[in-house]
Design a protein around this motif. Structure first.
Motif, PDB file in Angstrom:
ATOM      1  N   UNK A 265      -9.762  -3.587  -3.977  1.00 54.66           N
ATOM      2  CA  UNK A 265      -8.519  -3.635  -4.776  1.00 54.66           C
ATOM      3  C   UNK A 265      -8.444  -4.962  -5.541  1.00 54.66           C
ATOM      4  N   UNK A 266      -8.755  -6.052  -4.863  1.00 55.05           N
ATOM      5  CA  UNK A 266      -8.697  -7.367  -5.495  1.00 55.05           C
ATOM      6  C   UNK A 266      -9.728  -7.480  -6.618  1.00 55.05           C
ATOM      7  N   UNK A 267     -10.932  -6.998  -6.382  1.00 55.25           N
ATOM      8  CA  UNK A 267     -12.008  -7.097  -7.379  1.00 55.25           C
ATOM      9  C   UNK A 267     -11.631  -6.424  -8.691  1.00 55.25           C
ATOM     10  N   UNK A 268     -10.931  -5.307  -8.603  1.00 57.16           N
ATOM     11  CA  UNK A 268     -10.572  -4.563  -9.807  1.00 57.16           C
ATOM     12  C   UNK A 268      -9.141  -4.835 -10.253  1.00 57.16           C
ATOM     13  N   UNK A 269      -8.517  -5.856  -9.647  1.00 59.45           N
ATOM     14  CA  UNK A 269      -7.161  -6.259  -9.998  1.00 59.45           C
ATOM     15  C   UNK A 269      -6.189  -5.083  -9.880  1.00 59.45           C
ATOM     16  N   UNK A 270      -6.306  -4.372  -8.761  1.00 60.06           N
ATOM     17  CA  UNK A 270      -5.461  -3.226  -8.463  1.00 60.06           C
ATOM     18  C   UNK A 270      -4.540  -3.616  -7.310  1.00 60.06           C
ATOM     19  N   UNK A 271      -3.239  -3.424  -7.498  1.00 58.48           N
ATOM     20  CA  UNK A 271      -2.325  -3.633  -6.379  1.00 58.48           C
ATOM     21  C   UNK A 271      -2.700  -2.647  -5.281  1.00 58.48           C
ATOM     22  N   UNK A 272      -2.724  -3.088  -4.027  1.00 59.76           N
ATOM     23  CA  UNK A 272      -3.026  -2.139  -2.949  1.00 59.76           C
ATOM     24  C   UNK A 272      -2.052  -0.958  -3.000  1.00 59.76           C
ATOM     25  N   UNK A 273      -2.500   0.208  -2.592  1.00 62.15           N
ATOM     26  CA  UNK A 273      -1.629   1.378  -2.651  1.00 62.15           C
ATOM     27  C   UNK A 273      -0.412   1.223  -1.751  1.00 62.15           C
ATOM     28  N   UNK A 274       0.711   1.738  -2.219  1.00 66.76           N
ATOM     29  CA  UNK A 274       1.900   1.812  -1.371  1.00 66.76           C
ATOM     30  C   UNK A 274       1.649   2.899  -0.331  1.00 66.76           C
ATOM     31  N   UNK A 275       2.488   2.953   0.678  1.00 64.51           N
ATOM     32  CA  UNK A 275       2.347   4.000   1.692  1.00 64.51           C
ATOM     33  C   UNK A 275       2.455   5.382   1.053  1.00 64.51           C
ATOM     34  N   UNK A 276       3.394   5.545   0.125  1.00 71.45           N
ATOM     35  CA  UNK A 276       3.560   6.835  -0.547  1.00 71.45           C
ATOM     36  C   UNK A 276       2.317   7.202  -1.366  1.00 71.45           C
ATOM     37  N   UNK A 277       1.771   6.231  -2.095  1.00 69.48           N
ATOM     38  CA  UNK A 277       0.561   6.490  -2.880  1.00 69.48           C
ATOM     39  C   UNK A 277      -0.604   6.868  -1.966  1.00 69.48           C
ATOM     40  N   UNK A 278      -0.755   6.117  -0.878  1.00 70.41           N
ATOM     41  CA  UNK A 278      -1.870   6.389   0.033  1.00 70.41           C
ATOM     42  C   UNK A 278      -1.704   7.767   0.675  1.00 70.41           C
ATOM     43  N   UNK A 279      -0.459   8.135   1.006  1.00 67.97           N
ATOM     44  CA  UNK A 279      -0.207   9.469   1.565  1.00 67.97           C
ATOM     45  C   UNK A 279      -0.610  10.556   0.574  1.00 67.97           C
ATOM     46  N   UNK A 280      -0.338  10.340  -0.709  1.00 70.43           N
ATOM     47  CA  UNK A 280      -0.705  11.323  -1.730  1.00 70.43           C
ATOM     48  C   UNK A 280      -2.231  11.417  -1.877  1.00 70.43           C
ATOM     49  N   UNK A 281      -2.903  10.264  -1.833  1.00 71.35           N
ATOM     50  CA  UNK A 281      -4.366  10.260  -1.913  1.00 71.35           C
ATOM     51  C   UNK A 281      -4.949  10.964  -0.688  1.00 71.35           C
ATOM     52  N   UNK A 282      -4.412  10.670   0.493  1.00 70.75           N
ATOM     53  CA  UNK A 282      -4.937  11.289   1.719  1.00 70.75           C
ATOM     54  C   UNK A 282      -4.646  12.794   1.748  1.00 70.75           C
ATOM     55  N   UNK A 283      -3.532  13.225   1.167  1.00 73.08           N
ATOM     56  CA  UNK A 283      -3.246  14.665   1.075  1.00 73.08           C
ATOM     57  C   UNK A 283      -4.289  15.340   0.185  1.00 73.08           C
TER      58      UNK A 283
END
Length: 183
Positions: free
Chosen positions: A112-130
């Motif tokens: 995430x840091x390398x690509x200057x991406x804010x780490x996913x929020x819990x909601x975002x990560x839940x959507x990715x994991x779904x």
């Protein structure tokens, strides 16, 4: 040059750079290395009826996420990026070894840091994991002998035939670069 001392966490990557899996440095993260590592890693710990790469899976996960959200699609593409450096370990094994999960999480933080991406929020990560779980059930149904353990396969239309390592690596890099440019 890669540190070859016994006990070092430093590995050589596809691009010839080094990467320390125990002390990940965002400056050592390369999209090409992620793509190459995942293109050579077979899903399901290699126990499928035919080769199907984690890179190919990740491209499909990114496409399962809303087209109007390049960020979510990029998170989907990179959700298994840690596996490019530590391998694709089946979920039941990961769940038993918290220390392994911590190593993989630290690698993802470096990504995430390398690509200057804010780490996913819990909601975002839940959507990715779904999306990941939908693909898991779909893939298990089509490329395992008995994938019923993964649940009912959703009605999806993804091509799970393997491309060459080079082709899938290039597709992954191309998708990643396009999504990064949209952020």
């Amino acid at each position: 040059m890669v540190d070859s001392q016994a006990g070092s966490g430093r590995i050589e990557t596809y691009s010839g750079c080094g990467f320390d899996v125990f002390d990940p440095d965002p400056d050592d993260v390369r999209l090409l290395d992620i793509a190459a590592g995942l293109a050579h890693a077979c899903r399901f710990g290699g126990h499928c009826r035919r080769f199907y790469s984690v890179a190919h899976h990740s491209i499909h996960v990114s496409r399962e996420l809303p087209a109007d959200s390049p960020r979510l699609q990029l998170l989907g593409l990179l959700h298994d990026a840690g596996e490019a450096y530590v391998g694709d370990v089946p979920r039941p094994l990961k769940a038993r070894f918290e220390s392994f999960e911590r190593v993989e999480e630290r690698v993802l933080d470096a990504v995430w840091t390398a690509f200057d991406i804010e780490p996913p929020t819990d909601d975002e990560w839940d959507r990715v994991m779904a999306a990941d779980d939908r693909l898991l059930a779909y893939e298990a149904d089509r490329i395992l002998e008995d994938g019923s353990w993964a649940g009912r396969a959703p009605d999806l239309e993804y091509d799970l035939r393997s491309d060459s390592f080079d082709a899938i690596r290039e597709r992954f890099v191309s998708r990643g670069e396009a999504l990064l440019a949209e952020l």
